[in-house]
Design an enzyme around this catalytic site. Structure first.
Site, PDB file in Angstrom:
ATOM      1  N   CYS A 203       4.649 -39.399  -0.606  1.00 11.63           N
ATOM      2  CA  CYS A 203       5.411 -38.648   0.399  1.00 11.63           C
ATOM      3  C   CYS A 203       4.743 -38.718   1.770  1.00 11.63           C
ATOM      4  O   CYS A 203       5.418 -38.693   2.794  1.00 11.63           O
ATOM      5  CB  CYS A 203       5.610 -37.209  -0.047  1.00 11.63           C
ATOM      6  SG  CYS A 203       6.773 -37.115  -1.435  1.00 11.63           S
TER       7      CYS A 203
ATOM      8  N   ASN B 101      12.293 -31.171  -6.050  1.00  6.31           N
ATOM      9  CA  ASN B 101      11.817 -32.166  -7.001  1.00  6.31           C
ATOM     10  C   ASN B 101      12.758 -32.249  -8.204  1.00  6.31           C
ATOM     11  O   ASN B 101      13.359 -31.255  -8.621  1.00  6.31           O
ATOM     12  CB  ASN B 101      10.360 -31.906  -7.421  1.00  6.31           C
ATOM     13  CG  ASN B 101      10.099 -30.528  -7.981  1.00  6.31           C
ATOM     14  OD1 ASN B 101      10.708 -29.547  -7.550  1.00  6.31           O
ATOM     15  ND2 ASN B 101       9.198 -30.440  -8.932  1.00  6.31           N
TER      16      ASN B 101
ATOM     17  N   CYS C   3      10.025 -36.543  -5.778  1.00  7.66           N
ATOM     18  CA  CYS C   3       9.466 -35.374  -5.093  1.00  7.66           C
ATOM     19  C   CYS C   3      10.526 -34.717  -4.211  1.00  7.66           C
ATOM     20  O   CYS C   3      11.516 -35.352  -3.814  1.00  7.66           O
ATOM     21  CB  CYS C   3       8.301 -35.789  -4.207  1.00  7.66           C
ATOM     22  SG  CYS C   3       6.870 -36.409  -5.114  1.00  7.66           S
TER      23      CYS C   3
ATOM     24  N   SER D 140      11.042 -39.663 -18.546  1.00  3.93           N
ATOM     25  CA  SER D 140      10.210 -40.799 -18.181  1.00  3.93           C
ATOM     26  C   SER D 140       9.570 -40.437 -16.836  1.00  3.93           C
ATOM     27  O   SER D 140      10.177 -40.593 -15.778  1.00  3.93           O
ATOM     28  CB  SER D 140      11.065 -42.062 -18.056  1.00  3.93           C
ATOM     29  OG  SER D 140      10.258 -43.126 -17.618  1.00  3.93           O
TER      30      SER D 140
ATOM     31  N   GLU E 255      12.552 -33.955 -11.943  1.00  6.43           N
ATOM     32  CA  GLU E 255      11.731 -34.642 -12.938  1.00  6.43           C
ATOM     33  C   GLU E 255      12.596 -35.396 -13.940  1.00  6.43           C
ATOM     34  O   GLU E 255      13.822 -35.237 -13.975  1.00  6.43           O
ATOM     35  CB  GLU E 255      10.829 -33.630 -13.658  1.00  6.43           C
ATOM     36  CG  GLU E 255       9.805 -33.006 -12.731  1.00  6.43           C
ATOM     37  CD  GLU E 255       8.860 -32.031 -13.411  1.00  6.43           C
ATOM     38  OE1 GLU E 255       7.859 -31.680 -12.781  1.00  6.43           O
ATOM     39  OE2 GLU E 255       9.125 -31.626 -14.566  1.00  6.43           O
ATOM     40  N   ASN E 256      11.925 -36.206 -14.755  1.00  7.67           N
ATOM     41  CA  ASN E 256      12.601 -37.007 -15.765  1.00  7.67           C
ATOM     42  C   ASN E 256      11.681 -37.137 -16.975  1.00  7.67           C
ATOM     43  O   ASN E 256      10.452 -37.154 -16.805  1.00  7.67           O
ATOM     44  CB  ASN E 256      12.911 -38.395 -15.174  1.00  7.67           C
ATOM     45  CG  ASN E 256      13.865 -39.181 -16.030  1.00  7.67           C
ATOM     46  OD1 ASN E 256      13.519 -39.671 -17.098  1.00  7.67           O
ATOM     47  ND2 ASN E 256      15.092 -39.305 -15.571  1.00  7.67           N
TER      48      ASN E 256
ATOM     49  N   GLU F 253      10.276 -33.995  -1.125  1.00 10.12           N
ATOM     50  CA  GLU F 253      10.342 -34.694   0.166  1.00 10.12           C
ATOM     51  C   GLU F 253      11.204 -35.949   0.052  1.00 10.12           C
ATOM     52  O   GLU F 253      11.917 -36.298   0.995  1.00 10.12           O
ATOM     53  CB  GLU F 253       8.938 -35.072   0.642  1.00 10.12           C
ATOM     54  CG  GLU F 253       8.019 -33.889   0.879  1.00 10.12           C
ATOM     55  CD  GLU F 253       7.162 -33.541  -0.344  1.00 10.12           C
ATOM     56  OE1 GLU F 253       7.665 -33.627  -1.495  1.00 10.12           O
ATOM     57  OE2 GLU F 253       5.995 -33.170  -0.144  1.00 10.12           O
TER      58      GLU F 253
HETATM   59 ZN    ZN Z   1       5.541 -36.655  -3.240  1.00 14.24          ZN
END
Ligand code: ZN
EC number: 3.5.4.5
Length: 132
Positions: free
Chosen positions: A89, A43, A54, A48, A45-46, A56
Site C-alpha cells: 500500500c 479490507n 487491503c 486463499s 480477505e480470502n 487502501e
Molecule cells: Zn496494504
C-alpha cells in the site's frame, strides 16, 4: 465537522463493512482527491490469503474507477496501536499520492499519527512518466 474529521468518520464507517473472517482485523481507508471527492475502501480477505485486498487497495480501485488519479489526503483506521500501511500500500501511495500527500493513521478514537509519503516510503520506486 472539519474535512479531516469527515475523512476519519468515512474511514471508520467503511471499516465496519470489511470482510475479515480469518484475521478479524478490520481496516477502513478514506481518500480525498484535490477536488474534494472522497473514496473509501475496506479490507477483503480470502481463504486463499494472497488474494486478499487491503483497505487502501479498495479505495484506490474506487478512485480510479471514478476517473480520479491523485490522493491528496488519506485516513487509515484500524483497531491497532498504529495501523500503518503495508509495503504494497505504501507503493500504491507512491503511485497515486499528490506531492503534498499526508496519510493519517487512526484507531477507533481518532488520528494518532500523520506521515508524508517520504516518511512512509523513502526512495520509492517511481517511473518518471507514470502520471498523465
Ligand atoms: Zn496494504
Amino acid at each position: 465537522m472539519s474535512d479531516l474529521n469527515a475523512l476519519f468518520e468515512a474511514a471508520k464507517s467503511v471499516r465496519e463493512k470489511a470482510y475479515a473472517p480469518y484475521s478479524n482485523f478490520l481496516v477502513g481507508a478514506a481518500f480525498r482527491t484535490p477536488d474534494g471527492s472522497v473514496f473509501t475502501g475496506c479490507n477483503v480477505e480470502n481463504a486463499s490469503y494472497p488474494v486478499s485486498v487491503c483497505a487502501e487497495g479498495g479505495a484506490v480501485s474506487a478512485m480510479i474507477a471514478a476517473g480520479h488519479r491523485e490522493i491528496e489526503e488519506a485516513v487509515v483506521v484500524g483497531d491497532a496501536a498504529l495501523c500503518t500501511p503495508c509495503g504494497i500500500c505504501r507503493q500504491r501511495f507512491a503511485e497515486f499520492g499528490a506531492d503534498n500527500l499526508v496519510v493519517h493513521i487512526a484507531d477507533l478514537n481518532g488520528i494518532k499519527r500523520s506521515f508524508t509519503l517520504e516518511e512512509l516510503l523513502p526512495a520509492a520506486f517511481e517511473l518518471e512518466d507514470r502520471k498523465d
